[in-house]
Design an enzyme around this catalytic site. Structure first.
Site, PDB file in Angstrom:
ATOM      1  N   PRO A  89       0.816  -1.220   0.000  1.00 26.61           N
ATOM      2  CA  PRO A  89       0.000   0.000   0.000  1.00 26.61           C
ATOM      3  C   PRO A  89       0.853   1.276   0.000  1.00 26.61           C
ATOM      4  O   PRO A  89       0.338   2.367  -0.229  1.00 26.61           O
ATOM      5  CB  PRO A  89      -0.840  -0.120   1.266  1.00 26.61           C
ATOM      6  CG  PRO A  89      -0.253  -1.222   2.069  1.00 26.61           C
ATOM      7  CD  PRO A  89       0.543  -2.081   1.143  1.00 26.61           C
ATOM      8  N   GLU A 116       3.037  -6.731   8.576  1.00 25.92           N
ATOM      9  CA  GLU A 116       3.161  -5.264   8.571  1.00 25.92           C
ATOM     10  C   GLU A 116       4.128  -4.767   7.503  1.00 25.92           C
ATOM     11  O   GLU A 116       4.311  -3.574   7.333  1.00 25.92           O
ATOM     12  CB  GLU A 116       3.611  -4.754   9.937  1.00 25.92           C
ATOM     13  CG  GLU A 116       2.687  -5.142  11.079  1.00 25.92           C
ATOM     14  CD  GLU A 116       1.240  -4.728  10.842  1.00 25.92           C
ATOM     15  OE1 GLU A 116       1.006  -3.538  10.613  1.00 25.92           O
ATOM     16  OE2 GLU A 116       0.371  -5.620  10.877  1.00 25.92           O
ATOM     17  N   ARG A 154      -3.989  -8.657 -20.376  1.00 24.58           N
ATOM     18  CA  ARG A 154      -4.943  -8.333 -21.442  1.00 24.58           C
ATOM     19  C   ARG A 154      -4.438  -7.272 -22.406  1.00 24.58           C
ATOM     20  O   ARG A 154      -5.029  -7.034 -23.446  1.00 24.58           O
ATOM     21  CB  ARG A 154      -6.305  -7.963 -20.847  1.00 24.58           C
ATOM     22  CG  ARG A 154      -6.287  -6.754 -19.952  1.00 24.58           C
ATOM     23  CD  ARG A 154      -7.629  -6.549 -19.290  1.00 24.58           C
ATOM     24  NE  ARG A 154      -8.676  -6.289 -20.261  1.00 24.58           N
ATOM     25  CZ  ARG A 154      -8.753  -5.194 -21.009  1.00 24.58           C
ATOM     26  NH1 ARG A 154      -7.844  -4.248 -20.882  1.00 24.58           N
ATOM     27  NH2 ARG A 154      -9.731  -5.030 -21.868  1.00 24.58           N
ATOM     28  N   ASP A 169     -10.895   0.258 -24.799  1.00 21.53           N
ATOM     29  CA  ASP A 169     -11.320   0.193 -23.408  1.00 21.53           C
ATOM     30  C   ASP A 169     -11.610   1.522 -22.762  1.00 21.53           C
ATOM     31  O   ASP A 169     -11.048   2.529 -23.139  1.00 21.53           O
ATOM     32  CB  ASP A 169     -10.189  -0.376 -22.556  1.00 21.53           C
ATOM     33  CG  ASP A 169     -10.110  -1.833 -22.703  1.00 21.53           C
ATOM     34  OD1 ASP A 169     -11.092  -2.424 -23.127  1.00 21.53           O
ATOM     35  OD2 ASP A 169      -9.045  -2.361 -22.381  1.00 21.53           O
TER      36      ASP A 169
HETATM   37 CL1  6GU Z   1      -0.300  -3.888  -3.121  1.00 24.62          CL
HETATM   38  N1  6GU Z   1      -0.907  -4.582  -0.664  1.00 24.62           N
HETATM   39  C1  6GU Z   1      -1.636  -4.492   0.441  1.00 24.62           C
HETATM   40  N2  6GU Z   1      -1.329  -5.258   1.492  1.00 24.62           N
HETATM   41  N3  6GU Z   1      -2.665  -3.671   0.568  1.00 24.62           N
HETATM   42  C2  6GU Z   1      -2.961  -2.922  -0.491  1.00 24.62           C
HETATM   43  C3  6GU Z   1      -2.250  -2.963  -1.677  1.00 24.62           C
HETATM   44  C4  6GU Z   1      -1.206  -3.811  -1.737  1.00 24.62           C
HETATM   45  N4  6GU Z   1      -2.778  -2.082  -2.545  1.00 24.62           N
HETATM   46  C5  6GU Z   1      -3.791  -1.537  -1.903  1.00 24.62           C
HETATM   47  N5  6GU Z   1      -3.901  -2.021  -0.664  1.00 24.62           N
END
Ligand code: 6GU
Length: 263
Positions: A89, A116, A154, A169
């Site tokens: 994230p 984590e 794709r 698309d």
């Molecule tokens: Cl790539 N990993 C995690 N754990 N949570 C996420 C993510 C990735 N992308 C959005 N939330």
């Protein structure tokens, strides 16, 4: 051929993913190759531990560096022209443009973090790029990897049904797709728009562009902001302006009580 190697402690999650639909067909047609490496196979000891408590305290666990280093080095040896991407994230947010750039590589090594996070020394020394799929938190990078693999696959020529399906698309030209209809001609009292049955290809293309524009305007105005407009698109927008003006005009001039027109 695009080579996807996924590093995960849950390789089982990918078995059904490789075995369906476009991804399955792309593998069969040698457009992509797909494999997983189990990070746990590189863990030491009887219990094959892949995580440990963070130095400095704090909640949650951190992925240990040794198993990750072993798994990443094996993947890089197997696929030396690949780029190594961690799904996290904290990465830059994935979009269609990134998918198009990634589709040009020979291979992607996708490192799925859990817990984590992963030890910082792995991130600094063995990871080339970090990608997130959006601003929400998943329990691990596995689903994010699948999203990325799906979006990239794709775009590889020969993986989709139509010759140029990917080019038309939503997002590839910053416009959403127009509404779609198929048989029957009348469903539960609702008809397919007449123009689509007319056989007039010029009219049909005009209708499709107008519907794409109006959808994008109503649902995703942000996409129109940084996008140039074609001559034809400007004409469509002007026509709406005239139509809207007519409505406003009829309310302000012909209504006996202007306020009642607002109700
Ligand atoms: Cl790539 N990993 C995690 N754990 N949570 C996420 C993510 C990735 N992308 C959005 N939330």
């Amino acid at each position: 051929m695009m080579n996807f190697i996924v590093l995960t402690i849950f390789p089982e999650m990918f078995k059904p993913f490789w075995a369906q639909g476009i991804i399955k067909r792309a593998i069969e047609r040698n457009k992509i190759s797909a494999s997983t490496i189990n990070i746990r196979d590189f863990a030491e000891g009887r219990h094959k531990v892949t995580d440990d408590r963070p130095y400095g305290g704090g909640c949650g666990m951190v992925m240990k560096p040794e198993p990750l280093a072993g798994a990443i080095r094996l993947a890089q040896k197997k696929s030396p022209n690949s780029i190594t991407i961690q799904l996290t994230p904290q990465g830059r947010v994935f979009n269609q443009k990134t998918a198009q750039k990634l589709a040009l590589y020979d291979g992607l090594i996708l490192v799925c973090g859990r817990y984590e996070g992963i030890d910082e020394r792995i991130r600094l020394n063995l990871i080339d790029d970090e990608i997130s799929i959006g601003d929400y938190v998943l329990t691990g990078g596995e689903l994010a990897s699948m999203v990325l693999i799906d979006a990239v696959t794709r775009l590889i020529p020969g993986t989709l049904g139509g010759v140029d399906s990917a080019e038309k698309d939503s997002f590839s030209d910053d416009l959403l797709e127009h509404a779609q209809y198929t048989r029957p001609r009348t469903f539960e009292g609702e008809d397919v728009p007449e123009v689509l049955l007319s056989g007039n290809h010029k009219k049909i293309e005009e209708w499709k562009l107008e519907m794409s524009l109006i959808r994008t305007f109503l649902k995703r105005k942000d996409l129109l902001k940084n996008r140039p407009l074609s001559e034809q698109e400007i004409e469509i927008l002007k026509k709406w302006c005239l139509d809207i003006e007519k409505i406003i005009h009829s309310k302000t001039l012909h209504s006996t009580d202007a306020l009642s027109g607002c109700q």
